[in-house]
Design a protein around this motif. Structure first.
Motif, PDB file in Angstrom:
ATOM      1  N   SER A  25       0.835  -1.200   0.000  1.00  0.00           N
ATOM      2  CA  SER A  25       0.000   0.000   0.000  1.00  0.00           C
ATOM      3  C   SER A  25       0.867   1.246   0.000  1.00  0.00           C
ATOM      4  O   SER A  25       2.009   1.242   0.445  1.00  0.00           O
ATOM      5  CB  SER A  25      -0.971   0.002   1.179  1.00  0.00           C
ATOM      6  OG  SER A  25      -0.293  -0.033   2.401  1.00  0.00           O
ATOM      7  N   LYS A  26       0.300   2.306  -0.504  1.00  0.00           N
ATOM      8  CA  LYS A  26       0.997   3.587  -0.560  1.00  0.00           C
ATOM      9  C   LYS A  26       1.114   4.163   0.844  1.00  0.00           C
ATOM     10  O   LYS A  26       0.566   3.618   1.802  1.00  0.00           O
ATOM     11  CB  LYS A  26       0.249   4.538  -1.493  1.00  0.00           C
ATOM     12  CG  LYS A  26       0.283   4.062  -2.937  1.00  0.00           C
ATOM     13  CD  LYS A  26      -0.412   5.019  -3.856  1.00  0.00           C
ATOM     14  CE  LYS A  26      -0.307   4.510  -5.300  1.00  0.00           C
ATOM     15  NZ  LYS A  26      -1.021   5.385  -6.221  1.00  0.00           N
ATOM     16  N   GLN A  27       1.812   5.280   0.985  1.00  0.00           N
ATOM     17  CA  GLN A  27       1.997   5.922   2.279  1.00  0.00           C
ATOM     18  C   GLN A  27       0.654   6.109   2.983  1.00  0.00           C
ATOM     19  O   GLN A  27      -0.367   6.314   2.341  1.00  0.00           O
ATOM     20  CB  GLN A  27       2.677   7.280   2.108  1.00  0.00           C
ATOM     21  CG  GLN A  27       4.084   7.192   1.585  1.00  0.00           C
ATOM     22  CD  GLN A  27       5.044   6.546   2.581  1.00  0.00           C
ATOM     23  OE1 GLN A  27       4.896   6.690   3.789  1.00  0.00           O
ATOM     24  NE2 GLN A  27       6.029   5.839   2.077  1.00  0.00           N
ATOM     25  N   GLU A  30      -1.631   9.110   1.996  1.00  0.00           N
ATOM     26  CA  GLU A  30      -2.188   8.898   0.660  1.00  0.00           C
ATOM     27  C   GLU A  30      -3.218   7.765   0.680  1.00  0.00           C
ATOM     28  O   GLU A  30      -4.263   7.840   0.053  1.00  0.00           O
ATOM     29  CB  GLU A  30      -1.062   8.584  -0.330  1.00  0.00           C
ATOM     30  CG  GLU A  30      -1.509   8.549  -1.761  1.00  0.00           C
ATOM     31  CD  GLU A  30      -0.349   8.349  -2.730  1.00  0.00           C
ATOM     32  OE1 GLU A  30      -0.618   8.318  -3.929  1.00  0.00           O
ATOM     33  OE2 GLU A  30       0.811   8.216  -2.289  1.00  0.00           O
ATOM     34  N   ARG A  83       1.282  -0.052  -4.624  1.00  0.00           N
ATOM     35  CA  ARG A  83       2.472   0.066  -5.443  1.00  0.00           C
ATOM     36  C   ARG A  83       2.633  -1.219  -6.260  1.00  0.00           C
ATOM     37  O   ARG A  83       1.909  -2.191  -6.059  1.00  0.00           O
ATOM     38  CB  ARG A  83       3.712   0.251  -4.549  1.00  0.00           C
ATOM     39  CG  ARG A  83       3.693   1.522  -3.741  1.00  0.00           C
ATOM     40  CD  ARG A  83       4.889   1.634  -2.789  1.00  0.00           C
ATOM     41  NE  ARG A  83       4.765   0.735  -1.638  1.00  0.00           N
ATOM     42  CZ  ARG A  83       5.448  -0.389  -1.449  1.00  0.00           C
ATOM     43  NH1 ARG A  83       6.365  -0.779  -2.317  1.00  0.00           N
ATOM     44  NH2 ARG A  83       5.259  -1.135  -0.385  1.00  0.00           N
TER      45      ARG A  83
END
Length: 162
Positions: A25-27, A30, A83
């Protein structure tokens, strides 16, 4: 600084979270901006380690089981939250605290037995139980060591958030 200004600062500042989001997963900021909380990833998780966390966002709970990196959470998500899965899933690494039974003189190696990558070894010690050691270069952050620990002494931390 007045209490009003401090309250406004807290309202508009984004804190880094210690929550563990799904692999790839993204930050966190986000992630929470984009995630619709549809629960598809929670339902798809083969080991059922994903739970509905604070605000209804998916979180990983390693006290339930481990991540097998099956990528089902990524596959079912309709949003651009993840990602590339050819990258490392996350920067999580295991940490053993001082409540570990081995550190209390009790022979226990349940974490080592559960660790498939063999990142956990035990160092023999004269006159006491062998002591655990984690090779963070080998640890993939799967969390397999967390649930079997009888003293809840293992946590995972994100090296990027240190």
């Amino acid at each position: 600084m007045s209490n009003v200004n401090q309250s406004r600062r807290r309202l508009f500042s984004r804190r880094k979270s210690n929550v563990i989001r799904p692999p790839w997963s993204k930050q966190d900021i986000e992630f929470t901006d984009i995630c619709t909380r549809c629960d598809r990833c929670i339902e798809a998780c083969e080991t059922k380690i994903m739970i509905k966390g604070d605000g209804g966002f998916p979180e990983v709970n390693f006290t339930i089981d481990e991540c097998t990196f099956c990528q089902k959470c990524v596959e079912v998500c309709p949003e651009p939250l993840f990602r590339d899965t050819s990258e490392q899933a996350w920067q999580l690494k295991a940490n053993i605290n001082d409540t570990c039974l081995a550190q209390q003189g009790i022979w226990c190696q349940s974490c080592k037995d559960a660790c498939d990558p063999r990142a956990i070894s035990f160092i023999p010690a004269i006159g006491k139980a062998p002591q655990p050691q984690i090779d963070t270069d080998i640890c993939n952050g799967c969390g397999a060591c967390v649930a079997p620990c009888p003293s809840n002494s293992i946590t995972l931390f994100d090296r990027k958030k240190l």
